[in-house]
Scaffold this motif. Structure first.
Motif, PDB file in Angstrom:
ATOM      1  N   SER A  98       0.718   2.323   6.030  1.00  0.00           N
ATOM      2  CA  SER A  98       0.576   0.955   5.144  1.00  0.00           C
ATOM      3  C   SER A  98       1.722   0.062   5.278  1.00  0.00           C
ATOM      4  O   SER A  98       2.949   0.797   5.696  1.00  0.00           O
ATOM      5  CB  SER A  98       0.470   1.383   3.672  1.00  0.00           C
ATOM      6  OG  SER A  98       1.410   1.929   2.968  1.00  0.00           O
ATOM      7  N   THR A  99       1.881  -1.039   4.866  1.00  0.00           N
ATOM      8  CA  THR A  99       2.810  -2.028   5.257  1.00  0.00           C
ATOM      9  C   THR A  99       3.948  -1.658   4.285  1.00  0.00           C
ATOM     10  O   THR A  99       3.641  -1.561   3.066  1.00  0.00           O
ATOM     11  CB  THR A  99       2.570  -3.639   5.093  1.00  0.00           C
ATOM     12  OG1 THR A  99       1.439  -3.903   5.896  1.00  0.00           O
ATOM     13  CG2 THR A  99       3.683  -4.438   5.252  1.00  0.00           C
ATOM     14  N   ILE A 100       5.093  -1.395   5.009  1.00  0.00           N
ATOM     15  CA  ILE A 100       6.270  -1.163   3.976  1.00  0.00           C
ATOM     16  C   ILE A 100       6.732  -2.350   3.054  1.00  0.00           C
ATOM     17  O   ILE A 100       6.610  -3.268   3.329  1.00  0.00           O
ATOM     18  CB  ILE A 100       7.430  -0.927   4.918  1.00  0.00           C
ATOM     19  CG1 ILE A 100       7.516   0.486   5.741  1.00  0.00           C
ATOM     20  CG2 ILE A 100       8.831  -0.726   4.191  1.00  0.00           C
ATOM     21  CD1 ILE A 100       8.373   0.874   6.798  1.00  0.00           C
TER      22      ILE A 100
ATOM     23  N   ARG B 138       7.246   4.509   2.546  1.00  0.00           N
ATOM     24  CA  ARG B 138       6.863   3.128   2.954  1.00  0.00           C
ATOM     25  C   ARG B 138       7.445   2.236   1.790  1.00  0.00           C
ATOM     26  O   ARG B 138       6.716   1.402   1.283  1.00  0.00           O
ATOM     27  CB  ARG B 138       5.249   3.077   2.642  1.00  0.00           C
ATOM     28  CG  ARG B 138       4.341   4.377   3.329  1.00  0.00           C
ATOM     29  CD  ARG B 138       4.681   4.305   4.784  1.00  0.00           C
ATOM     30  NE  ARG B 138       4.234   3.096   5.590  1.00  0.00           N
ATOM     31  CZ  ARG B 138       4.874   2.820   6.588  1.00  0.00           C
ATOM     32  NH1 ARG B 138       5.571   3.960   7.542  1.00  0.00           N
ATOM     33  NH2 ARG B 138       4.370   1.838   7.428  1.00  0.00           N
ATOM     34  N   GLN B 139       8.675   2.261   1.694  1.00  0.00           N
ATOM     35  CA  GLN B 139       9.501   1.652   0.731  1.00  0.00           C
ATOM     36  C   GLN B 139      10.940   1.637   1.256  1.00  0.00           C
ATOM     37  O   GLN B 139      11.361   2.744   1.630  1.00  0.00           O
ATOM     38  CB  GLN B 139       9.700   2.230  -0.642  1.00  0.00           C
ATOM     39  CG  GLN B 139      10.123   1.283  -1.790  1.00  0.00           C
ATOM     40  CD  GLN B 139       9.213   0.223  -2.212  1.00  0.00           C
ATOM     41  OE1 GLN B 139       7.911   0.231  -1.802  1.00  0.00           O
ATOM     42  NE2 GLN B 139       9.653  -0.954  -2.719  1.00  0.00           N
ATOM     43  N   THR B 140      11.462   0.568   1.219  1.00  0.00           N
ATOM     44  CA  THR B 140      13.129   0.250   1.975  1.00  0.00           C
ATOM     45  C   THR B 140      14.005   1.073   0.724  1.00  0.00           C
ATOM     46  O   THR B 140      13.797   0.319  -0.450  1.00  0.00           O
ATOM     47  CB  THR B 140      13.419  -1.149   2.092  1.00  0.00           C
ATOM     48  OG1 THR B 140      12.312  -1.546   3.355  1.00  0.00           O
ATOM     49  CG2 THR B 140      14.806  -1.257   2.743  1.00  0.00           C
ATOM     50  N   ASN B 141      14.600   1.644   1.073  1.00  0.00           N
ATOM     51  CA  ASN B 141      15.764   2.326   0.305  1.00  0.00           C
ATOM     52  C   ASN B 141      17.136   2.498   1.257  1.00  0.00           C
ATOM     53  O   ASN B 141      16.966   2.125   1.976  1.00  0.00           O
ATOM     54  CB  ASN B 141      15.408   3.791  -0.205  1.00  0.00           C
ATOM     55  CG  ASN B 141      14.079   4.063  -1.085  1.00  0.00           C
ATOM     56  OD1 ASN B 141      13.954   3.125  -2.031  1.00  0.00           O
ATOM     57  ND2 ASN B 141      13.212   4.850  -0.886  1.00  0.00           N
TER      58      ASN B 141
ATOM     59  N   GLY C 135      -7.870  -1.204   3.642  1.00  0.00           N
ATOM     60  CA  GLY C 135      -8.556   0.044   3.294  1.00  0.00           C
ATOM     61  C   GLY C 135      -8.296   0.891   2.111  1.00  0.00           C
ATOM     62  O   GLY C 135      -8.941   1.184   1.269  1.00  0.00           O
ATOM     63  N   TYR C 136      -6.763   0.745   1.925  1.00  0.00           N
ATOM     64  CA  TYR C 136      -6.390   1.648   0.861  1.00  0.00           C
ATOM     65  C   TYR C 136      -6.521   0.759  -0.432  1.00  0.00           C
ATOM     66  O   TYR C 136      -6.977   1.306  -1.543  1.00  0.00           O
ATOM     67  CB  TYR C 136      -4.904   1.520   0.921  1.00  0.00           C
ATOM     68  CG  TYR C 136      -4.141   2.791   1.763  1.00  0.00           C
ATOM     69  CD1 TYR C 136      -4.599   3.825   1.970  1.00  0.00           C
ATOM     70  CD2 TYR C 136      -3.415   2.159   3.183  1.00  0.00           C
ATOM     71  CE1 TYR C 136      -3.942   5.114   2.502  1.00  0.00           C
ATOM     72  CE2 TYR C 136      -2.911   3.030   3.869  1.00  0.00           C
ATOM     73  CZ  TYR C 136      -3.287   4.583   3.785  1.00  0.00           C
ATOM     74  OH  TYR C 136      -2.808   5.407   4.445  1.00  0.00           O
ATOM     75  N   CYS C 137      -6.471  -0.575  -0.313  1.00  0.00           N
ATOM     76  CA  CYS C 137      -6.878  -1.268  -1.733  1.00  0.00           C
ATOM     77  C   CYS C 137      -8.350  -1.145  -1.924  1.00  0.00           C
ATOM     78  O   CYS C 137      -8.918  -0.924  -3.239  1.00  0.00           O
ATOM     79  CB  CYS C 137      -6.788  -2.904  -1.411  1.00  0.00           C
ATOM     80  SG  CYS C 137      -5.052  -3.312  -1.308  1.00  0.00           S
ATOM     81  N   ARG C 138      -9.390  -0.909  -0.849  1.00  0.00           N
ATOM     82  CA  ARG C 138     -10.803  -0.529  -1.384  1.00  0.00           C
ATOM     83  C   ARG C 138     -10.988   0.707  -1.834  1.00  0.00           C
ATOM     84  O   ARG C 138     -11.586   0.850  -2.667  1.00  0.00           O
ATOM     85  CB  ARG C 138     -11.460  -0.637   0.245  1.00  0.00           C
ATOM     86  CG  ARG C 138     -12.763  -0.063   0.252  1.00  0.00           C
ATOM     87  CD  ARG C 138     -13.798  -0.996  -0.086  1.00  0.00           C
ATOM     88  NE  ARG C 138     -15.263  -0.343  -0.061  1.00  0.00           N
ATOM     89  CZ  ARG C 138     -16.181  -0.742  -0.639  1.00  0.00           C
ATOM     90  NH1 ARG C 138     -16.090  -1.885  -1.525  1.00  0.00           N
ATOM     91  NH2 ARG C 138     -17.472  -0.371  -0.102  1.00  0.00           N
ATOM     92  N   MET C 139     -10.007   1.540  -1.439  1.00  0.00           N
ATOM     93  CA  MET C 139     -10.242   3.085  -2.092  1.00  0.00           C
ATOM     94  C   MET C 139      -9.995   2.715  -3.647  1.00  0.00           C
ATOM     95  O   MET C 139     -10.479   3.285  -4.405  1.00  0.00           O
ATOM     96  CB  MET C 139      -9.263   3.978  -1.265  1.00  0.00           C
ATOM     97  CG  MET C 139      -9.714   4.329  -0.076  1.00  0.00           C
ATOM     98  SD  MET C 139      -8.212   5.093   0.803  1.00  0.00           S
ATOM     99  CE  MET C 139      -8.125   6.659   0.042  1.00  0.00           C
TER     100      MET C 139
END
Length: 381
Positions: free
Chosen positions: A188-190, A132-135, A367-371
């Protein structure tokens, strides 16, 4: 080792066979991990865990990341291995670079460049993980020291890079997140760093006090009991948790894919009893190594659209039983109740719409931030 300092993982990625990539031949890869805690001296770990032959590294470097494939001028550090520019990493093994002096702030972005001089094809079983990251992948050639690496291809996998460690004060801690795609941050957003381990790192930095590195060893599709994409949680526990530098805690969120049984194999249809036995073993192994273990409850997927027929009432009963045991079974040193945080208050078998990415299985960025927000930071003290 300087007095009062020790190595702690500030970033990690779980090795797994890469998917959907043609391979490399005389290419440089530039990978862009975001650290959790900072430091003034660091080292890099490169994995050939899933290779079936030696992996040749021709050159490597680390720097502060600039924009895109660029590095911050003057921050480039050459990486060596036992004083040599390159190294051959045996099949199944990992290589630690020699330490380098580089001042890295908490939550800073790095650029790790690795030159692969030979042919590394898909039958090699390339080690990678979705980022989920530009490489970046270069055209043919060694561009490790280039301030702006030319780009031949983009990728969202962490090829071969499995860890970054910093020298941290002796009292620092390290928490490993062991999980599946919900820990890996799928959907999740890249480039937004919304995975819950990223957000946990942010919270710990904002709190201040004792430095605690966060190592995300989530792996999409991972299960407690059986291999799927990469090794099962039980099989990889020693490598991806106990062997992580400076690990003092682990948060385990595994079991959803055991229940979903993607390949519909009758012999892999997991029961609550089997999953609990597996989690109990992880707790025993963690405690034997002096690592505290926090159990994360399994979030609901009753309206999942990601895979047809993943949910049924029997699997739901097993999910509820596992969660009850995590909360009250006494095996863990603490609980992260992700189920309670994300479930719909009106329909407990489903994720609440405000936390759902839309497929009924994976959380949204919110939702991930909520976790991360519901984890009691005192559990990591």
């Amino acid at each position: 080792m300087p007095n009062g300092l020790d190595w702690v993982g500030t970033w990690a990625a779980a090795p797994a066979p890469a998917e959907g990539f043609a391979g490399f031949n005389n290419h440089t890869i530039r990978l862009t991990p975001r650290v959790s805690i900072g430091g003034e001296r660091l080292r890099v770990r490169i994995s050939n865990a899933h290779g079936n032959r030696p992996l040749q590294i021709g050159a490597a470097g680390v720097a502060l990341r600039g924009a895109g494939p660029a590095i911050v001028p003057g921050s480039d550090c050459k990486l060596t291995f036992g004083g040599e520019d390159g190294i051959g990493i045996a099949a199944g093994a990992v290589a630690f670079s020699d330490p380098v002096d580089l001042e890295v702030k908490p939550l800073a972005d790095l650029a790790v460049s690795i030159y692969l001089p030979g042919e590394v094809l898909t039958d090699f079983q390339i080690t990678g993980r979705y980022a989920r990251q530009t490489n970046y992948v270069s055209p043919p050639g060694n561009y490790v020291s280039e301030p702006v690496m030319p780009v031949g291809n983009l990728t969202d996998q962490w090829f071969f890079l499995c860890g970054v460690d910093v020298l941290a004060p002796d009292g620092a801690g390290g928490v490993v997140a062991l999980g599946d795609s919900l820990t890996d941050g799928n959907i999740s957003t890249i480039d937004a760093h919304c995975r819950w381990p990223d957000q946990l790192a942010r919270r710990l930095v904002e709190r201040g006090g004792r430095p605690i590195g966060v190592m995300n060893n989530g792996l999409g599709g991972n299960r407690i009991l059986h291999d799927l994409r990469g090794d099962s949680g039980l099989k990889r526990f020693d490598r991806d948790v106990l062997a992580q530098p400076g690990a003092t805690h682990v948060i385990v969120m595994l079991g959803t894919n055991d229940l979903r049984n993607r390949w519909a194999k009758p012999e892999e249809e997991a029961t609550a009893e089997q999953m609990i036995a597996g989690l109990q073993q992880m707790a025993e192994r963690a405690h034997s190594a002096g690592v505290k273990i926090i159990g994360a409850t399994l979030t609901p997927f009753g309206n999942e659209t990601y895979m047809a027929n993943a949910w049924n009432p029997t699997r739901e009963r097993h999910r509820v039983a596992v969660n009850e045991w995590i909360r009250s079974g006494g095996a863990f040193d603490g609980v992260a109740d992700f189920d309670a945080a994300l479930r719909d208050p009106e329909t407990a078998t489903q994720m609440a719409t405000e936390w759902d990415c839309g497929d009924g299985l994976h959380p949204s960025d919110a939702g991930y931030c909520r976790m991360a927000d519901v984890i009691d930071l005192a559990l990591l003290d």
